[in-house]
Design an enzyme around this catalytic site. Structure first.
Site, PDB file in Angstrom:
ATOM      1  N   TYR A  85      88.872 -31.439  -9.280  1.00 51.02           N
ATOM      2  CA  TYR A  85      88.925 -32.671  -8.497  1.00 51.02           C
ATOM      3  C   TYR A  85      87.882 -32.618  -7.388  1.00 51.02           C
ATOM      4  CZ  TYR A  85      93.555 -33.729 -10.529  1.00 51.02           C
ATOM      5  OH  TYR A  85      94.593 -34.000 -11.374  1.00 51.02           O
ATOM      6  N   LYS A 143      95.189 -26.554 -10.067  1.00 49.24           N
ATOM      7  CA  LYS A 143      94.954 -26.256 -11.482  1.00 49.24           C
ATOM      8  C   LYS A 143      93.603 -25.574 -11.653  1.00 49.24           C
ATOM      9  CE  LYS A 143      96.943 -30.857 -12.071  1.00 49.24           C
ATOM     10  NZ  LYS A 143      96.550 -31.334 -10.717  1.00 49.24           N
ATOM     11  N   HIS A 148      94.893 -26.536 -16.679  1.00 48.72           N
ATOM     12  CA  HIS A 148      94.686 -27.982 -16.694  1.00 48.72           C
ATOM     13  C   HIS A 148      94.726 -28.604 -18.095  1.00 48.72           C
ATOM     14  CE1 HIS A 148      92.773 -31.199 -13.869  1.00 48.72           C
ATOM     15  NE2 HIS A 148      93.721 -31.705 -14.617  1.00 48.72           N
ATOM     16  N   ASP A 181      99.338 -32.553  -4.981  1.00 45.36           N
ATOM     17  CA  ASP A 181      98.784 -32.139  -6.268  1.00 45.36           C
ATOM     18  C   ASP A 181      97.267 -32.297  -6.256  1.00 45.36           C
ATOM     19  OD1 ASP A 181      99.631 -31.792  -9.418  1.00 45.36           O
ATOM     20  OD2 ASP A 181      97.824 -33.009  -9.189  1.00 45.36           O
TER      21      ASP A 181
END
Length: 335
Positions: A61, A84, A131, A56
């Site tokens: 990120y 996402k 998200h 994930d």
């Protein structure tokens, strides 16, 4: 097709769940939030070696290049990849988009999806999540922001038809925000990823999602012990003696009980770690099964505490939810 647990050949404990479009998803994944590229690359390799078959990540990120390099070192066909993209109007969090024009929103969403694929060096993504709802924490689920959600969802549906993604879903959606995307001939989200652990069990949201054939995924399943904003005196699942009492019955750890609790509820779990021993240890949740009595004990630990809500100092100096006074704050409703 109804969501259904698949029994693993070697053991009665389920290891996968089938999404509403027939795609099979592992119940245990590796989370990568907070990891840099180098850490993510190594964690992907370690997770694969330990038997974990789902990863994930997310656009914001900023570690997708590392995840992609890690995937090049393993058998990609065996790995379920989740990523996402960011809502168009989300000024509170990086990359701090402030896009309210529907056409610009659609263009940015498509650009972000293609950027995900490029960074990951992948031809397709197994599960793509929005998200969060637009203006999360500021004005979620209004008519205007629901419209932006629908715009982005339309781009997701197009990518699904093109085969760029195998399934589409959402993250951080409460029941009212989910209603923005249900019906109207739209593809029903396959997954809703939210904070979920024994202190925040999301039972009402779980039942709501099941009603609409949506699988729930739990992030921070251990209560986010590594979160940088943790304060002294806050609850700690990994040290909770009540959970330890359950764990001791099986010769397991608190982490094992927290993860296993979700798996037996049919919830996908994404603990994160870059430590080899912990990654390997997280897989040791398929060799025991909690009884209904054990599950009821853990159900009794729910207290509504959230580890992942933006907070600011209150009048007395203690942290309070940043947006709790806003009329559209999503956590002021039961689920």
């Amino acid at each position: 097709m109804r969501c259904a647990l698949l029994l693993a050949a070697a053991h009665a404990a389920p290891k996968t769940i089938v999404l509403n479009n027939g795609v099979e998803m592992p119940l245990l994944s590796l989370g990568t939030a907070g990891f840099d590229d180098a850490e993510s690359e190594e964690a992907v390799k370690l997770a694969y070696k330990a038997g974990i078959r789902a990863i994930d990540t997310a656009f914001n990120y900023y570690n997708q290049k590392g995840v992609g390099r890690g995937l090049k070192a393993v058998n990609r066909s065996e790995v379920f990849l989740v990523t996402k993209t960011t809502p168009c109007y989300h000024p509170q969090a990086p990359p701090r988009y402030n896009i309210s024009n529907p056409i610009e929103c659609a263009m940015q969403t498509e650009k972000d999806i293609l950027s995900n694929l490029e960074q990951l060096q992948e031809e397709y993504i197994d599960l793509l999540l929005l998200h969060g709802p637009n203006q999360f924490g500021a004005a979620s689920c209004t008519k205007e922001t629901c419209a932006l959600d629908a715009v982005q969802w339309g781009v997701y549906e197009t990518m699904l038809k093109k085969g760029k993604v195998r399934a589409i879903g959402v993250s951080n959606y409460c029941s009212s925000c989910l209603s923005c995307l249900l019906g109207g001939g739209r593809v029903t989200p396959a997954v809703n990823q939210v904070e979920c652990h024994p202190y925040l069990q999301q039972e009402e949201l779980l039942q709501h999602c099941r009603k609409h054939n949506i699988v729930l995924t739990a992030y921070s399943p251990l209560g986010g012990p590594e979160r940088p904003w943790a304060k002294e005196g806050e609850p700690t699942l990994l040290d909770d003696p009540k959970i330890k009492a359950v764990a001791d019955k099986f010769g397991k750890s608190n982490a094992h009980v927290c993860i296993r609790f979700q798996i037996q509820r049919g919830i996908v779990v994404i603990p994160k770690s870059v430590t080899p021993s912990r990654i390997e240890d997280n897989m040791k949740v398929f060799d025991f099964e909690m009884t209904e009595e054990d599950l009821n004990v853990v159900r009794g630990f729910h207290n509504g505490w959230r580890a992942c809500v933006p907070a600011i100092p209150g009048p007395d100096g203690k942290d309070v939810p940043r947006d709790a006074s806003h009329p559209f704050y999503p956590f002021n409703i039961p689920y």
